[in-house]
Design a protein around this motif. Structure first.
Motif: not given
Length: 386
Positions: A106-115, A117-119, A134-137, A142-144
């Motif tokens: 549970k503790g490790k899984l709780s870090d995934f939402p922040a990841h 959003a940072s993709r 390509t990547t941009k920003g 909503h996508t996260a």
């Protein structure tokens, strides 16, 4: 909090969350909840339940098996979307050193939402080859959130198969949605609708200057004009006034049109959610007049069109005839907006017309977006086309 693992019989430590460790009462409540959970699991194993032997499987293998078993029950587009989210989750898990299902806590899984959003956001490369990305920003919230919801769905499916050792509450608490701005849904105002329909008429009236066969016959008589593009006006009016989904509209046949009752009986096979429904045509005099002719068609009503041709026509009209930029789903959204805001109809009628499973969608996204004349009875009156 020390505890004995009901699967292995070994002692291990569980770290309490910040809200669980805040006071003596919250710590006691967390310990009681954990004790009950362990007792229930121990009783289940004693009654013959299979221990979590699958918890040592590779996480990537467990997710791959989920897709193999779900491929027959999910639409191809849904599988594609789910795989994108699953690939992002597996890449994150590998970067965090999470290889097996047992290591996903549970503790490790709780870090995934922040990841999530940072993709980086993937976009088409300007001037690149077809399909080159390509990547941009960063991705939008909503996508996260879409990625987070999909991962939660997949993990809950694995939990029900007793592959994961997390319960539904732990998955839900770890994969909380991010706060995202809620914007008003785009739809066409009456002047924009008039402009779109005028562009449709210009589009359909455009002809070739002369074709090869016409040029050969021009010496004897004045040749007829050949339409340059597939006709689109009738289809756009149908989408505006009926609110049918794009995929559904291309599968409607003449046998589904009931000219006597002015409705289209759509079978479950072509409807989303596999829920058959009747599309009411009485809100539009234009569609009522065409129902008689449609009912005599042997085959699809719009056999000359495809999704690609429709999208191309909409872009062509925006470029050549100054039509507003729209897509087929925006036409459906227009139907929902005008039906929901007509006093004689309202959100319940909009829900039935669009085939939604709940009236919440109409109330949340359509109601209150536009003020209409209380005397409006038809779509043409509401859209100020008459």
């Amino acid at each position: 909090a020390p505890m004995r693992d009901t699967e292995t019989g070994k002692w291990k430590t569980r770290t309490l969350d910040s809200h669980e460790a805040k006071t003596a009462d919250t710590r006691r409540a967390a310990a009681t909840k954990l004790q009950r959970s362990l007792r229930r699991r121990k009783e289940d194993i004693g009654a013959g339940a299979t221990p979590h032997t699958d918890a040592d499987r590779l996480l990537s293998d467990a997710i791959a098996e989920y897709f193999r078993k779900s491929a027959s029950t999910l639409a191809a587009e849904t599988v594609t979307d789910y795989r994108l989210a699953a690939d992002a989750f597996i890449a994150w898990a590998d970067s965090e050193g999470i290889r097996t299902c047992r290591q996903l806590t549970k503790g490790k899984l709780s870090d995934f939402p922040a990841h999530a959003a940072s993709r980086a956001k993937r976009v088409r490369k300007t001037g690149g080859k077809r399909g080159e990305m390509t990547t941009k920003g960063k991705v939008s919230r909503h996508t996260a959130n879409k990625t987070i919801r999909t991962v939660a769905l997949i993990l809950n499916a694995l939990r029900r198969k007793e592959v994961l050792r997390l319960n539904s509450d732990e998955i839900g608490e770890s994969l909380k949605r991010l706060k995202a701005p809620v914007h008003l849904k785009d739809f066409l105002r009456p002047k924009q609708i008039a402009k779109l329909l005028d562009a449709c008429r210009q589009h359909d009236a455009t002809t070739f200057k002369v074709t090869r066969n016409e040029h050969a016959a021009s010496r004897k008589a004045k040749p007829p004009k050949t339409p340059r593009w597939p006709a689109i006006s009738e289809y756009i009016e149908f989408m505006l006034f009926s609110g049918v989904r794009l995929e559904e509209s291309l599968m409607i046949t003449g046998s589904m049109v009931q000219a006597e009752t002015h409705e289209i009986l759509m079978p479950a096979e072509i409807c989303k959610w596999q829920l058959a429904r009747a599309v009411d045509l009485t809100r539009s005099p234009t569609l009522m007049k065409r129902a008689e002719g449609w009912s005599k068609i042997d085959g699809p009503l719009f056999a000359h069109l495809t999704e690609g041709k429709i999208g191309t026509a909409l872009r062509r009209m925006a470029k050549k005839f100054d039509a507003p930029k729209v897509n087929p789903h925006m036409l459906r959204r227009c139907t929902g907006t005008y039906v929901a805001n007509m006093p004689v109809h309202g959100p319940w009628k909009a829900t039935k017309q669009l085939g939604h499973r709940s009236m919440t969608t109409a109330e949340k996204h359509y109601l209150g977006l536009i003020k209409l004349n209380p005397e409006c009875r038809t779509m043409e009156q509401a859209m100020q086309l008459v």
